[in-house]
Structure formats: structure tokens, C-alpha cells
Design a protein around this motif. Structure first.
Motif, PDB file in Angstrom:
ATOM      1  N   GLU A 115      11.750  -4.921  -0.061  1.00 42.67           N
ATOM      2  CA  GLU A 115      11.712  -6.036  -1.015  1.00 42.67           C
ATOM      3  C   GLU A 115      10.739  -7.135  -0.610  1.00 42.67           C
ATOM      4  OE1 GLU A 115      15.614  -6.797  -3.213  1.00 42.67           O
ATOM      5  OE2 GLU A 115      16.340  -6.268  -1.225  1.00 42.67           O
ATOM      6  N   THR A 116       9.565  -6.739  -0.155  1.00 46.30           N
ATOM      7  CA  THR A 116       8.533  -7.722   0.167  1.00 46.30           C
ATOM      8  C   THR A 116       7.166  -7.046   0.129  1.00 46.30           C
ATOM      9  OG1 THR A 116       7.885  -9.471   1.714  1.00 46.30           O
ATOM     10  CG2 THR A 116       8.559  -7.355   2.671  1.00 46.30           C
ATOM     11  N   SER A 117       6.099  -7.848   0.244  1.00 43.84           N
ATOM     12  CA  SER A 117       4.736  -7.325   0.182  1.00 43.84           C
ATOM     13  C   SER A 117       4.247  -6.902   1.563  1.00 43.84           C
ATOM     14  CB  SER A 117       3.787  -8.380  -0.396  1.00 43.84           C
ATOM     15  OG  SER A 117       4.135  -8.676  -1.740  1.00 43.84           O
ATOM     16  N   VAL A 118       3.508  -5.805   1.589  1.00 39.76           N
ATOM     17  CA  VAL A 118       2.902  -5.306   2.827  1.00 39.76           C
ATOM     18  C   VAL A 118       1.410  -5.101   2.564  1.00 39.76           C
ATOM     19  CG1 VAL A 118       5.024  -4.188   3.627  1.00 39.76           C
ATOM     20  CG2 VAL A 118       3.416  -2.905   2.200  1.00 39.76           C
ATOM     21  N   PRO A 119       0.571  -5.125   3.619  1.00 39.08           N
ATOM     22  CA  PRO A 119      -0.873  -4.978   3.407  1.00 39.08           C
ATOM     23  C   PRO A 119      -1.279  -3.530   3.135  1.00 39.08           C
ATOM     24  CG  PRO A 119      -0.396  -5.305   5.742  1.00 39.08           C
ATOM     25  CD  PRO A 119       0.898  -5.478   5.007  1.00 39.08           C
ATOM     26  N   LEU A 120      -2.164  -3.364   2.160  1.00 41.20           N
ATOM     27  CA  LEU A 120      -2.786  -2.076   1.853  1.00 41.20           C
ATOM     28  C   LEU A 120      -4.260  -2.209   2.234  1.00 41.20           C
ATOM     29  CD1 LEU A 120      -2.546   0.755   0.474  1.00 41.20           C
ATOM     30  CD2 LEU A 120      -3.196  -0.380  -1.652  1.00 41.20           C
ATOM     31  N   GLU A 121      -4.673  -1.484   3.260  1.00 44.55           N
ATOM     32  CA  GLU A 121      -6.011  -1.677   3.826  1.00 44.55           C
ATOM     33  C   GLU A 121      -7.021  -0.675   3.267  1.00 44.55           C
ATOM     34  OE1 GLU A 121      -8.333  -1.234   8.120  1.00 44.55           O
ATOM     35  OE2 GLU A 121      -6.203  -1.776   8.102  1.00 44.55           O
ATOM     36  N   VAL A 122      -8.230  -1.191   3.008  1.00 46.63           N
ATOM     37  CA  VAL A 122      -9.386  -0.349   2.692  1.00 46.63           C
ATOM     38  C   VAL A 122     -10.572  -0.867   3.499  1.00 46.63           C
ATOM     39  CG1 VAL A 122     -10.891   0.605   0.907  1.00 46.63           C
ATOM     40  CG2 VAL A 122      -8.551  -0.046   0.326  1.00 46.63           C
ATOM     41  N   ASP A 123     -11.217   0.027   4.236  1.00 48.54           N
ATOM     42  CA  ASP A 123     -12.437  -0.314   4.963  1.00 48.54           C
ATOM     43  C   ASP A 123     -13.636   0.147   4.141  1.00 48.54           C
ATOM     44  OD1 ASP A 123     -10.605  -1.054   6.822  1.00 48.54           O
ATOM     45  OD2 ASP A 123     -11.283   0.285   8.403  1.00 48.54           O
ATOM     46  N   PHE A 124     -14.625  -0.730   4.002  1.00 51.96           N
ATOM     47  CA  PHE A 124     -15.816  -0.418   3.202  1.00 51.96           C
ATOM     48  C   PHE A 124     -17.052  -0.387   4.092  1.00 51.96           C
ATOM     49  CE2 PHE A 124     -12.875  -2.310   0.169  1.00 51.96           C
ATOM     50  CZ  PHE A 124     -13.015  -1.512  -0.952  1.00 51.96           C
ATOM     51  N   LEU A 125     -17.867   0.636   3.926  1.00 54.43           N
ATOM     52  CA  LEU A 125     -19.181   0.740   4.556  1.00 54.43           C
ATOM     53  C   LEU A 125     -20.212   0.926   3.452  1.00 54.43           C
ATOM     54  CD1 LEU A 125     -18.187   3.040   7.503  1.00 54.43           C
ATOM     55  CD2 LEU A 125     -19.466   0.931   7.809  1.00 54.43           C
ATOM     56  N   ILE A 142     -18.940   4.082   1.437  1.00 54.90           N
ATOM     57  CA  ILE A 142     -17.907   4.836   2.142  1.00 54.90           C
ATOM     58  C   ILE A 142     -16.645   4.004   2.138  1.00 54.90           C
ATOM     59  CG2 ILE A 142     -17.238   5.922   4.320  1.00 54.90           C
ATOM     60  CD1 ILE A 142     -20.283   5.981   4.987  1.00 54.90           C
ATOM     61  N   THR A 143     -15.553   4.568   1.656  1.00 52.93           N
ATOM     62  CA  THR A 143     -14.253   3.890   1.692  1.00 52.93           C
ATOM     63  C   THR A 143     -13.335   4.671   2.614  1.00 52.93           C
ATOM     64  OG1 THR A 143     -13.588   5.105  -0.301  1.00 52.93           O
ATOM     65  CG2 THR A 143     -14.441   2.874  -0.599  1.00 52.93           C
ATOM     66  N   VAL A 144     -12.639   3.945   3.484  1.00 53.67           N
ATOM     67  CA  VAL A 144     -11.708   4.549   4.433  1.00 53.67           C
ATOM     68  C   VAL A 144     -10.363   3.860   4.260  1.00 53.67           C
ATOM     69  CG1 VAL A 144     -11.200   5.036   6.854  1.00 53.67           C
ATOM     70  CG2 VAL A 144     -13.566   5.033   6.066  1.00 53.67           C
ATOM     71  N   SER A 145      -9.325   4.637   3.981  1.00 47.05           N
ATOM     72  CA  SER A 145      -7.978   4.079   3.839  1.00 47.05           C
ATOM     73  C   SER A 145      -7.019   4.869   4.719  1.00 47.05           C
ATOM     74  CB  SER A 145      -7.520   4.110   2.374  1.00 47.05           C
ATOM     75  OG  SER A 145      -7.705   5.384   1.812  1.00 47.05           O
ATOM     76  N   TYR A 146      -5.861   4.257   4.989  1.00 49.34           N
ATOM     77  CA  TYR A 146      -4.918   4.824   5.969  1.00 49.34           C
ATOM     78  C   TYR A 146      -3.567   5.155   5.338  1.00 49.34           C
ATOM     79  CZ  TYR A 146      -8.580   2.942   8.865  1.00 49.34           C
ATOM     80  OH  TYR A 146      -9.814   2.669   9.397  1.00 49.34           O
ATOM     81  N   GLN A 147      -3.453   4.917   4.052  1.00 47.80           N
ATOM     82  CA  GLN A 147      -2.279   5.294   3.289  1.00 47.80           C
ATOM     83  C   GLN A 147      -2.704   5.491   1.834  1.00 47.80           C
ATOM     84  OE1 GLN A 147       0.477   1.881   3.020  1.00 47.80           O
ATOM     85  NE2 GLN A 147      -1.039   0.793   4.240  1.00 47.80           N
ATOM     86  N   LYS A 148      -1.854   6.129   1.065  1.00 49.90           N
ATOM     87  CA  LYS A 148      -2.214   6.458  -0.311  1.00 49.90           C
ATOM     88  C   LYS A 148      -2.607   5.210  -1.085  1.00 49.90           C
ATOM     89  CE  LYS A 148      -0.490   8.824  -4.425  1.00 49.90           C
ATOM     90  NZ  LYS A 148       0.629   9.556  -5.046  1.00 49.90           N
ATOM     91  N   ASN A 149      -3.751   5.295  -1.770  1.00 55.15           N
ATOM     92  CA  ASN A 149      -4.260   4.177  -2.561  1.00 55.15           C
ATOM     93  C   ASN A 149      -4.515   4.694  -3.978  1.00 55.15           C
ATOM     94  OD1 ASN A 149      -6.157   2.290  -3.815  1.00 55.15           O
ATOM     95  ND2 ASN A 149      -6.306   1.344  -1.806  1.00 55.15           N
ATOM     96  N   ASN A 150      -3.645   4.309  -4.912  1.00 50.94           N
ATOM     97  CA  ASN A 150      -3.727   4.825  -6.287  1.00 50.94           C
ATOM     98  C   ASN A 150      -5.028   4.448  -6.980  1.00 50.94           C
ATOM     99  OD1 ASN A 150      -1.187   6.035  -6.126  1.00 50.94           O
ATOM    100  ND2 ASN A 150      -0.132   4.180  -6.793  1.00 50.94           N
ATOM    101  N   ILE A 151      -5.552   3.259  -6.676  1.00 54.24           N
ATOM    102  CA  ILE A 151      -6.785   2.807  -7.328  1.00 54.24           C
ATOM    103  C   ILE A 151      -7.961   3.684  -6.919  1.00 54.24           C
ATOM    104  CG2 ILE A 151      -8.451   0.910  -7.449  1.00 54.24           C
ATOM    105  CD1 ILE A 151      -6.083  -1.018  -7.266  1.00 54.24           C
ATOM    106  N   LEU A 152      -8.112   3.910  -5.617  1.00 57.80           N
ATOM    107  CA  LEU A 152      -9.199   4.764  -5.137  1.00 57.80           C
ATOM    108  C   LEU A 152      -9.057   6.188  -5.668  1.00 57.80           C
ATOM    109  CD1 LEU A 152      -9.524   3.662  -1.388  1.00 57.80           C
ATOM    110  CD2 LEU A 152     -11.020   3.060  -3.296  1.00 57.80           C
ATOM    111  N   GLU A 153      -7.831   6.695  -5.641  1.00 55.84           N
ATOM    112  CA  GLU A 153      -7.601   8.070  -6.112  1.00 55.84           C
ATOM    113  C   GLU A 153      -7.959   8.213  -7.590  1.00 55.84           C
ATOM    114  OE1 GLU A 153      -3.675   9.411  -5.315  1.00 55.84           O
ATOM    115  OE2 GLU A 153      -3.926   9.424  -3.143  1.00 55.84           O
ATOM    116  N   LYS A 154      -7.580   7.234  -8.379  1.00 56.73           N
ATOM    117  CA  LYS A 154      -7.829   7.310  -9.824  1.00 56.73           C
ATOM    118  C   LYS A 154      -9.327   7.268 -10.133  1.00 56.73           C
ATOM    119  CE  LYS A 154      -6.595   5.171 -14.246  1.00 56.73           C
ATOM    120  NZ  LYS A 154      -5.818   4.090 -14.911  1.00 56.73           N
TER     121      LYS A 154
END
Length: 268
Positions: A61-71, A78-90
Motif C-alpha cells: 500500500e505504498t509507492s516503490v521506485p521503478l528504475e530505467v537506465d538510458f544510454l 538502450i534501455t535497461v530495466s530490472y523489473q517488468k515495465n509495462n510501458i517499455l513492453e508495450k
């Protein structure tokens, strides 16, 4: 524009980036695991930055960080993520399966693709703030319907969510300001309007978030006052009951004493 999207990078993928993009060892090391720090670095052949978007986690019941690294280079993103990211996947799926979407996202350079990805993350954050505002409205209704005790818990959860949202969001404002400066230098003036738009949208997000925090703090103060008023009424009632029962208790105590002589006893 070439786009490489990596989820939970393996050693093989890190080696691929090293061989094909000649990245600095420090950056390659950072890409192996999530980073707690948002920052922008201007490289010889591009830009590297770490972006965190707040994401509501229902279980806690709180917000957590969703990380994306950009090169970024002049030709690639180049995008690097460490957990599922619906925006990138879509977006990535659309580019793979839809020619019109591929032309839209990839034909205008990596700077435009970056803008589209970040804008969608900011819009997601604004929608989450909309949910927070709806929760605030419900707390207000509950508070004035005589459920002050329940509201205390609800306000505590809201304050924690807003605080975590702020901790995640605040560094991104500085990051986007830096990107506005560095992006224009790197990609050219035609991208200035895109990065300026990102910065403006994020400032709007921050203002909405600040307003939410102020409203919740005001509701907490009001709820505390309502609880105090109710407690005062209860104490007033107890004081009246004590005033009524004290003389009766006093008399019963006096006449219940085991002594030789009691007043009134034996007299008409």
C-alpha cells in the motif's frame, strides 16, 4: 534509430554492450544491478542517466521506485530495466508488430523515442496522483461522517505513500532539468521543445504532489481536532456522572462504617 531493450541484464548482454558501444567500465558495472541514485552523465559518444518512476505496490500500500537506465547515442537508444515495465513492453511490442508505430517511434531519432518513453512514465505518475487525490476525497467524506478513528489509519497510509512518492520523484526534477540542457547540446535545438515539455510536465506533477501533501496534513489536523472535541465531550459526561455519584458514594461509605455511633441512626 536503433532501440535495444534489456530486462535484468546478464553477463552476456553486458559484454555485448561493452563490445559494440565501448562503454566505460564504471557504467557497465552500474548496469549490472539497480541504482538508488538518479543522475545524468555526458559521455564522449552519448548520454547515460538513471530514471526512477514511482509505482504503487498494492501489497504494501505504498509507492516503490521503478528504475530505467538510458544510454543514448546519436543513432541508438538502450534501455535497461530490472523489473517488468509495462510501458517499455508495450512500446517495444508495437514497434515489432506495427509498421506505423515503428515509423512513429523510431524514424525521428533516439531523442524523440526517449521523449515518448519518459512522457508516458510521467503520465503514469500523474494517474497515480489521481488515485491519491481520490483517496483523499474518500478520507474527507469518512472523517465528517463520524469515523475519526478509522481515518487516523487511512491518513497514516496516505502520508506514507505521498512521502515515498516524493522521495522517488524529487531527484527526477533535477535530472530532467539536466537532460534539458545536455539533450539540447547533444541532439540539437530541434529537441529543445521536447525536453522542455518533459521538464514542465514534471514540475506540474511536483506541484500536484505538494498540494496533496498539504491537503493530507490539513485533514490530519482537522481530524485530530474532531477527536479532541469528542474526547472533551466524553470527559464532560464522565465529570457529570462523577458529580452525581460522588455524594451518594460518600453517604453510603459513612453509614457503612463499623463504629459505635453514627449520625442520624436511631433518630426520627
Amino acid at each position: 534509430c536503433h532501440w535495444i531493450d534489456i530486462l535484468e541484464p546478464s553477463e552476456k548482454e553486458i559484454s555485448f554492450l561493452k563490445e559494440n558501444f565501448h562503454l566505460h567500465p564504471v557504467i557497465l558495472e552500474e548496469l549490472k544491478k539497480p541504482s538508488n541514485r538518479s543522475h545524468v552523465e555526458h559521455l564522449e559518444e552519448g548520454l547515460y542517466f538513471v530514471y526512477h518512476a514511482p509505482r504503487f505496490e498494492a501489497k504494501i500500500e505504498t509507492s516503490v521506485p521503478l528504475e530505467v537506465d538510458f544510454l543514448l547515442t546519436k543513432e541508438s537508444l538502450i534501455t535497461v530495466s530490472y523489473q517488468k515495465n509495462n510501458i517499455l513492453e508495450k512500446i517495444f511490442s508495437l514497434c515489432e508488430t506495427n509498421l506505423a508505430a515503428r515509423n512513429f517511434y523510431l524514424s525521428q531519432g533516439p531523442g524523440f523515442l526517449l521523449y515518448q518513453i519518459l512522457e508516458k512514465h510521467i503520465n503514469l505518475s500523474l494517474r497515480q496522483l489521481g488515485h491519491i487525490q481520490e483517496k483523499i476525497r474518500k478520507v474527507e467524506e469518512k472523517m465528517f461522517s463520524g469515523k475519526e478513528k478509522e481515518v487516523v489509519k487511512d491518513i497514516s497510509k496516505l502520508k506514507r505513500d505521498i512521502l515515498n512518492f516524493q522521495l522517488i520523484s524529487k531527484p527526477q526534477l533535477t535530472l530532467l532539468t539536466s537532460l534539458f540542457r545536455e539533450g539540447e547540446k547533444f541532439f540539437g535545438k530541434k529537441y529543445k521543445i521536447y525536453f522542455f515539455d518533459l521538464k514542465e510536465e514534471y514540475e506540474h506533477l511536483w506541484n500536484v504532489l505538494s498540494n496533496c501533501r498539504e491537503v493530507v496534513e490539513a485533514l490530519e489536523t482537522t481530524n485530530d481536532n474532531l477527536i479532541e472535541i469528542r474526547l472533551n465531550e466524553i470527559m464532560k459526561l464522565f465529570s457529570i456522572l462523577a458529580f452525581i455519584t460522588f455524594p451518594l458514594t460518600l453517604f453510603s461509605s459513612i453509614f457503612g462504617m463499623n463504629v459505635a455511633h453514627l449520625p442520624i441512626v436511631g433518630h426520627k
